[in-house]
Design an enzyme around this catalytic site. Sequence first.
Site, PDB file in Angstrom:
ATOM      1  N   ASP A   1       0.867  -1.424  -0.148  1.00 26.02           N
ATOM      2  CA  ASP A   1      -0.012   0.008   0.060  1.00 26.02           C
ATOM      3  C   ASP A   1       0.676   1.230   0.103  1.00 26.02           C
ATOM      4  O   ASP A   1       0.398   2.081  -0.734  1.00 26.02           O
ATOM      5  CB  ASP A   1      -1.023  -0.068   1.290  1.00 26.02           C
TER       6      ASP A   1
ATOM      7  N   LEU B   1     -10.375  -2.306  -5.722  1.00 23.54           N
ATOM      8  CA  LEU B   1     -10.997  -1.051  -5.454  1.00 23.54           C
ATOM      9  C   LEU B   1     -10.080   0.068  -4.857  1.00 23.54           C
ATOM     10  O   LEU B   1      -8.783  -0.502  -4.531  1.00 23.54           O
ATOM     11  CB  LEU B   1     -11.702  -1.592  -3.972  1.00 23.54           C
TER      12      LEU B   1
ATOM     13  N   LYS C   1     -14.718  -6.042   4.637  1.00 29.92           N
ATOM     14  CA  LYS C   1     -13.632  -6.405   3.348  1.00 29.92           C
ATOM     15  C   LYS C   1     -12.909  -7.760   3.894  1.00 29.92           C
ATOM     16  O   LYS C   1     -11.930  -7.692   4.751  1.00 29.92           O
ATOM     17  CB  LYS C   1     -12.483  -5.166   3.420  1.00 29.92           C
TER      18      LYS C   1
ATOM     19  N   LYS D   1     -20.126   1.219  -0.606  1.00 31.63           N
ATOM     20  CA  LYS D   1     -20.470   1.552  -1.654  1.00 31.63           C
ATOM     21  C   LYS D   1     -21.781   2.363  -1.741  1.00 31.63           C
ATOM     22  O   LYS D   1     -22.662   2.404  -0.832  1.00 31.63           O
ATOM     23  CB  LYS D   1     -20.810   0.166  -2.263  1.00 31.63           C
TER      24      LYS D   1
ATOM     25  N   LYS E   1      -9.285   0.996   4.725  1.00 27.22           N
ATOM     26  CA  LYS E   1      -8.342  -0.076   5.347  1.00 27.22           C
ATOM     27  C   LYS E   1      -8.000   0.119   6.717  1.00 27.22           C
ATOM     28  O   LYS E   1      -7.616   1.105   7.076  1.00 27.22           O
ATOM     29  CB  LYS E   1      -6.879  -0.234   4.309  1.00 27.22           C
TER      30      LYS E   1
ATOM     31  N   CYS F   1      15.412 -17.757  41.859  1.00 27.24           N
ATOM     32  CA  CYS F   1      15.682 -17.405  40.594  1.00 27.24           C
ATOM     33  C   CYS F   1      15.315 -15.910  40.523  1.00 27.24           C
ATOM     34  O   CYS F   1      13.940 -15.596  40.585  1.00 27.24           O
ATOM     35  CB  CYS F   1      15.081 -18.164  39.330  1.00 27.24           C
TER      36      CYS F   1
END
Length: 727
Positions: free
Chosen positions: A41, A87, A118, A325, A349, A468
């Site tokens: 991208d 797209l 998506k 859309k 995105k 420890c």
Amino acid sequence: MSNRDFADSRARWQQLVEEIAGARDAYYLRDSPTMSDAEYDLAYRELEELERAWPQLQTADSPTQSAGGRVGELFAEVEHLEPMYSLDNVFSAEELDGWLSRTAKAVGDEPSFLCELKIDGLAVDLVYRDGQLASMATRGTGRIGEDVTFNLQYIPAIPTRLQSDSGHPIPELLEVRGEVFFPLASFAAINEEQYDAGLPAYSNPRNAAAGTLRQRMDRKLDEINRAVSGSGPRAEAKGARLRQEFDRCVRRLAELNLTVHGLGLVEGIDVREQSQAYTLLHDLGLPTSQYAQVRSGNAAVKDFITFYQEHRHEIAHEIDGIVIKVDRIDLQETLGQTSRAPRWAIAYKYPPEVVRTRLLDIAVSVGRTGRVTPYAVMEPVHVAGSTVTMATLHNAHEVHRKGVLIGDTVFLRKAGDVIPEVLGPVLEARDGTERPFVMPTTCPQCGASLRPAAEGDKDLRCPNAQSCPGQLVERLANIGSRKALDIEGLGDKSARALVEGQVLVDEATLFDLREADLLRCSYFTREPGKGESGPQLTENARVILAQLNAAKSQPLWRVLVALSIRHVGPPTAQAITSTFTSMTAIRAASIEELAVVDGIGDKTATAIREWLDEPWRAHIIDTWAAAGVRMVDEQVVLGPQPLAGVTLVITGTIDGFTRDGAEAAAAQAGAKVSGSVSKKTTAIVVGANAGSKADKAKDLRIPVIPAEVFQDLLAEGLDSVLNRIES
């Protein structure tokens, strides 16, 4: 600008074109990406910006002028009846606002939008003639795709014949577009299979779906037939191997799902809105998205985007954004398309959850129960909204199984709040300087020899639990964590300071800490101000002391979690303390008595008993008790329990309740509330925007309770509500 500027821009343009073309070939033809989606991208956007600044650079074969796909030589070519566009993307609210504004201006009004998820899958084109599926092809170049029709017989999720539930006429010709994908559970299982076979993992579900669908199953059958037609042990062995590989491919194909999200060429139906088309397609038996919604107004569109960004991990399949859309078909036609993408749709995105970065080193850490875990030291990379420098590698066996070498370029995944994980190497990026990881044989914190906790255990552990320092730091941080005693200020850094500053030598005296103890450690002090004599405690130190005092009254199950007993997290601790309501009772319980507690079992019961039998650990409990830490849960007088004996799962949004509030209300009514659906689930309450749990419940035929009657469920019980729903 100068000629020099143009020459530099042209050189960069050429470099980007070559990088993008190479990435497309790897992505579409080999299903083995050499760039992450985020890198692609960024490169693509830089190319667009260069072409805007220097229009003379743009050519007809520029990546910005094509849909982006590829067609390989393995399959026959199929010409789509109508072009199958890609797209355009936006990555921020500001960019989305720009697209929404341009769209409204172009159509002269603010249109309604169809918002949908998506899906991270492989785009396909399906053609039905007189209701019979005639062909299936990949998107390919957008005009020419790859013919994968033969593989349809192995994918039950794709209907081969259309049937209308409402009696709607079957269209003479129907070209639909959709996404073939793997549910996340299937994707995880496939990668496990890849690891076990010594093969690289798929970096994302899309590549797994593409690699599975783009198999020449007809050729595999021919190879099997040729092999079995021979004679002798060698032919039999080859035939068996090929059959095993064929069966594996069939199993994977059978797990593919399909969601239809668009129309191509259509004859015999007339629709005015995209949403109306989805309703029709669903009626014809085609799988459409249950999440698609028509939204009016920019604010409503953004709310949809925000909601699914927060809830994306509750969905059964991977998503990487939202598609918006214009809903009306006539407005879509008005807006038209460019050479590669429609102007009436956009993809928003989300921040990437899988990226590429360099594995600089593999180090090891020591956990609170002694487990020594390799972890990846990464070149810093931004993923899922944060910068990551480290990632888990689980154990030495996993490092070997994933085929990761120090110096590798790797795919890194970070899903929301999940710990970052190295998926596997980018083999094409190796240059020979990489080296294998060697697991240490001694503890990096105390030098004790590492050993498995039990025979066959793949994890190595430091047996020096008491002394420890690495384990003590992790145990102190666990005490302060939200799942345990929730002590603000007591985290990794302050825990390390307490140990390295020798303020604490074990956790027993944690609740005996005073100001004078913290003043001995520079981490908790500041320089004196005007009028002050000597070092002063920081505000964080004072918060810790106050919070330690408040933590003494936390419920017993939280105390049990704070003790860092293996296999004892919040659900297990709550189950134990609901049966044994005091620490005295827990300490007196046998393995057999502990094991019968719901959800415990022999393994956890044995771990609890062994922990309690250690004298130094018993000393921790005694010292905490002497300091005033709560060791007994008060007996609560229970009210009506209409949901006693019911195992309930709650998913989605319920009006009037937070998620925790709904679960608490159900538990107060006597239900056992579970976070996952299984055969033991009695019923599931389903609210708005429910995720994959609702789907799984339906598959298992578990009763579904609508959120609208949740209050009735709490008051009347399950049988009463079910009877009302059924009637």
